[in-house]
Design an enzyme around this catalytic site. Structure first.
Site, PDB file in Angstrom:
ATOM      1  N   ARG A   1      36.090  -7.937 -11.900  1.00  0.00           N
ATOM      2  CA  ARG A   1      36.249  -8.349 -10.494  1.00  0.00           C
ATOM      3  C   ARG A   1      34.905  -8.531  -9.791  1.00  0.00           C
ATOM      4  O   ARG A   1      34.799  -9.291  -8.822  1.00  0.00           O
ATOM      5  CB  ARG A   1      37.123  -7.342  -9.733  1.00  0.00           C
ATOM      6  CG  ARG A   1      36.485  -5.977  -9.523  1.00  0.00           C
ATOM      7  CD  ARG A   1      37.480  -4.985  -8.937  1.00  0.00           C
ATOM      8  NE  ARG A   1      36.852  -3.731  -8.542  1.00  0.00           N
ATOM      9  CZ  ARG A   1      36.493  -2.748  -9.376  1.00  0.00           C
ATOM     10  NH1 ARG A   1      36.687  -2.884 -10.684  1.00  0.00           N
ATOM     11  NH2 ARG A   1      35.948  -1.633  -8.914  1.00  0.00           N
TER      12      ARG A   1
ATOM     13  N   HIS B   1      28.043  -2.936 -10.073  1.00  0.00           N
ATOM     14  CA  HIS B   1      28.850  -3.771  -9.181  1.00  0.00           C
ATOM     15  C   HIS B   1      28.132  -5.026  -8.698  1.00  0.00           C
ATOM     16  O   HIS B   1      28.779  -6.034  -8.431  1.00  0.00           O
ATOM     17  CB  HIS B   1      29.275  -2.967  -7.943  1.00  0.00           C
ATOM     18  CG  HIS B   1      30.264  -1.882  -8.259  1.00  0.00           C
ATOM     19  ND1 HIS B   1      30.961  -1.198  -7.286  1.00  0.00           N
ATOM     20  CD2 HIS B   1      30.686  -1.357  -9.448  1.00  0.00           C
ATOM     21  CE1 HIS B   1      31.755  -0.298  -7.853  1.00  0.00           C
ATOM     22  NE2 HIS B   1      31.598  -0.374  -9.167  1.00  0.00           N
TER      23      HIS B   1
ATOM     24  N   HIS C   1       0.825  -1.222   0.000  1.00  0.00           N
ATOM     25  CA  HIS C   1       0.000   0.000   0.000  1.00  0.00           C
ATOM     26  C   HIS C   1       0.855   1.266   0.000  1.00  0.00           C
ATOM     27  O   HIS C   1       0.505   2.256  -0.631  1.00  0.00           O
ATOM     28  CB  HIS C   1      -0.948  -0.008   1.203  1.00  0.00           C
ATOM     29  CG  HIS C   1      -0.271  -0.273   2.508  1.00  0.00           C
ATOM     30  ND1 HIS C   1       0.194  -1.528   2.848  1.00  0.00           N
ATOM     31  CD2 HIS C   1       0.049   0.547   3.529  1.00  0.00           C
ATOM     32  CE1 HIS C   1       0.755  -1.462   4.047  1.00  0.00           C
ATOM     33  NE2 HIS C   1       0.691  -0.218   4.479  1.00  0.00           N
TER      34      HIS C   1
HETATM   35  C1  RB5 Z   1       3.960  -0.440   5.770  1.00  0.00           C
HETATM   36  O1  RB5 Z   1       3.404   0.455   6.647  1.00  0.00           O
HETATM   37  C2  RB5 Z   1       5.476  -0.374   5.828  1.00  0.00           C
HETATM   38  O2  RB5 Z   1       5.923  -1.008   6.973  1.00  0.00           O
HETATM   39  C3  RB5 Z   1       6.068  -0.994   4.594  1.00  0.00           C
HETATM   40  O3  RB5 Z   1       5.629  -0.320   3.468  1.00  0.00           O
HETATM   41  C4  RB5 Z   1       7.584  -1.004   4.493  1.00  0.00           C
HETATM   42  O4  RB5 Z   1       8.113   0.249   4.770  1.00  0.00           O
HETATM   43  C5  RB5 Z   1       8.260  -2.093   5.204  1.00  0.00           C
HETATM   44  O5  RB5 Z   1       9.490  -2.270   5.152  1.00  0.00           O
END
Ligand code: RB5
Length: 146
Positions: free
Chosen positions: A135, A101, A12
């Site tokens: 490398r 890299h 989201h």
């Molecule tokens: C969701 O609120 C948030 O925790 C997620 O989008 C993210 O940042 C997690 O690593």
């Protein structure tokens, strides 16, 4: 799989930026495989990171883009699949280095961390920069990923 295919997923927190990216990628002629999320309604980032990783593993696309709030959780989820080298980037330079890299095959961004301009810069560097090899080949091989 065509070089012009790309897989994209978000939670989201990354929904709005994913929609922007889709427009940009489609305008550049990419076939975008969008795994959701499909709205800004709360979902769990591990589900989307893992789904994208499966598509990379299957060969649906060579490269992928992940977006969550920070870019961190969704990259951790994807990196549990050995087919994935997902890099959390916060500037064009980090995205370029991730390709040069680390031969990163997945770009991971935090929509609450980077603004649109920086995010587009990261996307452009990720898509246009080649792995340097040399490398770095040996080191990437030691990561044990595909
Ligand atoms: C969701 O609120 C948030 O925790 C997620 O989008 C993210 O940042 C997690 O690593």
């Amino acid at each position: 799989m065509s070089e012009k295919s790309i897989v994209i997923a978000c939670d989201h927190g990354g929904f709005d930026l994913k929609e922007e990216f889709k427009k940009v990628l489609q305008a550049q002629g990419f076939e975008v495989l969008d795994l959701g999320a499909n709205s800004a309604e709360s979902v769990d980032y591990p589900d989307y990171g893992a789904a994208l990783a499966s598509e990379i593993e299957k060969g649906s696309a060579e490269k992928g883009v992940l977006i969550c709030g920070s870019g961190i959780g969704i990259s951790i989820a994807a990196n549990r699949n050995p087919a994935v080298r997902a890099a959390v980037c916060h500037s064009g330079l980090t995205a370029r280095l991730a390709r040069q890299h680390n031969d990163a095959n997945v770009l991971s961004l935090g929509a609450r961390i980077v603004g649109l301009e920086t995010a587009l810069d990261c996307l452009n560097e990720f898509l246009t920069t080649e792995f340097e090899g040399g490398r770095h080949e040996r080191r990437v091989a030691k990561l044990g990923s595909a």
